[in-house]
Design an enzyme around this catalytic site. Sequence first.
Site, PDB file in Angstrom:
ATOM      1  N   ASP A  76       0.805  -1.215   0.000  1.00  0.00           N
ATOM      2  CA  ASP A  76       0.000   0.000   0.000  1.00  0.00           C
ATOM      3  C   ASP A  76       0.841   1.270   0.000  1.00  0.00           C
ATOM      4  O   ASP A  76       0.584   2.190  -0.769  1.00  0.00           O
ATOM      5  CB  ASP A  76      -0.938   0.023   1.225  1.00  0.00           C
ATOM      6  CG  ASP A  76      -2.011  -1.049   1.130  1.00  0.00           C
ATOM      7  OD1 ASP A  76      -2.183  -1.623   0.034  1.00  0.00           O
ATOM      8  OD2 ASP A  76      -2.679  -1.317   2.152  1.00  0.00           O
ATOM      9  N   ARG A 119      -0.028   3.309  16.215  1.00  0.00           N
ATOM     10  CA  ARG A 119      -0.433   4.430  15.380  1.00  0.00           C
ATOM     11  C   ARG A 119      -0.125   5.802  15.984  1.00  0.00           C
ATOM     12  O   ARG A 119       0.459   6.643  15.314  1.00  0.00           O
ATOM     13  CB  ARG A 119      -1.917   4.311  14.998  1.00  0.00           C
ATOM     14  CG  ARG A 119      -2.220   3.096  14.118  1.00  0.00           C
ATOM     15  CD  ARG A 119      -1.380   3.107  12.846  1.00  0.00           C
ATOM     16  NE  ARG A 119      -1.543   1.910  12.042  1.00  0.00           N
ATOM     17  CZ  ARG A 119      -0.662   0.912  11.941  1.00  0.00           C
ATOM     18  NH1 ARG A 119       0.482   0.970  12.607  1.00  0.00           N
ATOM     19  NH2 ARG A 119      -0.888  -0.130  11.175  1.00  0.00           N
ATOM     20  N   ASP A 142      -7.354   2.276  11.016  1.00  0.00           N
ATOM     21  CA  ASP A 142      -6.080   2.991  11.020  1.00  0.00           C
ATOM     22  C   ASP A 142      -6.185   4.397  10.443  1.00  0.00           C
ATOM     23  O   ASP A 142      -5.540   5.320  10.916  1.00  0.00           O
ATOM     24  CB  ASP A 142      -5.008   2.180  10.286  1.00  0.00           C
ATOM     25  CG  ASP A 142      -4.535   0.999  11.122  1.00  0.00           C
ATOM     26  OD1 ASP A 142      -4.593   1.113  12.373  1.00  0.00           O
ATOM     27  OD2 ASP A 142      -4.124  -0.018  10.554  1.00  0.00           O
ATOM     28  N   SER A 198      -3.309  -9.170   4.199  1.00  0.00           N
ATOM     29  CA  SER A 198      -2.827  -7.864   4.621  1.00  0.00           C
ATOM     30  C   SER A 198      -2.309  -8.025   6.047  1.00  0.00           C
ATOM     31  O   SER A 198      -3.027  -8.468   6.938  1.00  0.00           O
ATOM     32  CB  SER A 198      -3.977  -6.864   4.581  1.00  0.00           C
ATOM     33  OG  SER A 198      -3.613  -5.723   5.333  1.00  0.00           O
TER      34      SER A 198
HETATM   35  N1  ARG Z   1      -8.190  -4.657  13.221  1.00  0.00           N
HETATM   36  C1  ARG Z   1      -6.951  -4.257  13.787  1.00  0.00           C
HETATM   37  C2  ARG Z   1      -6.986  -2.822  14.227  1.00  0.00           C
HETATM   38  O1  ARG Z   1      -7.764  -2.078  13.738  1.00  0.00           O
HETATM   39  C3  ARG Z   1      -5.778  -4.573  12.930  1.00  0.00           C
HETATM   40  C4  ARG Z   1      -5.647  -3.859  11.628  1.00  0.00           C
HETATM   41  C5  ARG Z   1      -4.488  -4.439  10.910  1.00  0.00           C
HETATM   42  N2  ARG Z   1      -4.151  -3.831   9.714  1.00  0.00           N
HETATM   43  C6  ARG Z   1      -3.716  -4.525   8.650  1.00  0.00           C
HETATM   44  N3  ARG Z   1      -3.295  -3.877   7.627  1.00  0.00           N
HETATM   45  N4  ARG Z   1      -3.712  -5.827   8.627  1.00  0.00           N
HETATM   46  O2  ARG Z   1      -6.238  -2.432  15.064  1.00  0.00           O
END
Ligand code: ARG
Length: 407
Positions: free
Chosen positions: A21, A101, A130, A181
């Site tokens: 990405d 994050r 995110d 991912s």
């Molecule tokens: N669902 C989790 C969160 O929002 C993990 C997100 C993971 N992202 C990814 N690109 N696999 O914290």
Amino acid sequence: MSAIVNAPKEKVVLAYSGGLDTSVSISWIKQNYNMDVVAVLVDCGQPDSLDEAYERAIAAGASKAMIIDAREDFVYNYIFPSIKANLKYEKSYPLATALARPLIVEKLVEVARKEEAKAVAHGCTAKGNDQVRFDVGIRSLNPDLRIIAPLREWKLSREEEIEYAREHKIPVKVSKKSPYSIDENLWGRSIECGVLEDPWEEPPEEIYTWTSIRREKNETLILEIEFEKGVPVAINGEKLAGVELIKRLNQIAGSFGIGRIDMVENRLIGIKSREIYEAPAAVVLIEAHRQLESMVMDRELLHYKYLVEEKLAELTYYGLWFTPLRSCISSFIEKSQEYVTGKVKVKLEYKAFSVIGRESCYSLYDLKLATYDKQDIFDPRYSESFIRIWGFPYEILARKGRMLEER
Ligand code: ARG
């Protein structure tokens, strides 16, 4: 003589991961915004080769790339506070992705200031959490920064994205056959997409890397984990710095297949999603810590803390890190850890672990009060009077003829 001077292009600081990405984002931003891209890779303990990622950023067209080692920052300012709060979203997810994050946001905003960049960018899609954590975090720290989110503006399926990368000669690791991912850092590994999107399907063994089993089925191992004021400091008597301790525990517990989490969770934007996590150190440390707290904390503080923990997990998940409520709750949690010092004995087994012992110089456990043996010093008369008073309101109700009718 006149010289033609090109006005310098505006800069955008991109949160770069080395993955598909954000690699695609570099050339997309250049194409669509005509800006110079400064790629910032924040090292939160992800096991990828950072040198390769650096090369990939340059190959994808970044005018500058930098790697920031934020591992200690992550451990001391995010992971340890989360252990103190037994932090899990919806009682299961230890929030590895979510916790990293705000740290990445801090670094982005800092680099943007130093580089005099007007914008920051991230590779989040429009469906996830995110994007919320980045956008809200960035605006909370510097509301003047413009936010560019290529993957959100430019709707591409994963297949199309891989195709775009191929056309633009952007080197990426994913192929059409392994469409997962993945987001990784020291605290855990999050896996989405592909067959995992069917919540009925058992996740294929191949998705697991941290918890691929490297032990015999009947093997067991006992670990003594030592805590000081809520923070893990040693394993089996060996003092370890934070990063090393977590890495070591990820390896040991992971080798037993401990730390797999398979859940359907509620994303902030309202969608339910099936998520797989690997977080061996996180699940063991949080459970060990929780059990130590049970030993040293009085009941009212312990029970009240549960409520606050849940709220903190939500705030973290929802991207509300740089907010007054989060900060106040963190102070409360910090204060609560004064006596969370001691040792916890954990038994690791095939795909399972359990706390089998705990000990603390601040223990409130009193054998002479708890025992049913003859050393018992508890005076049974206390109970009788206490219970009479405790139930008094209901006794009075009954005497006034207002006992509960329905059962
Ligand atoms: N669902 C989790 C969160 O929002 C993990 C997100 C993971 N992202 C990814 N690109 N696999 O914290």
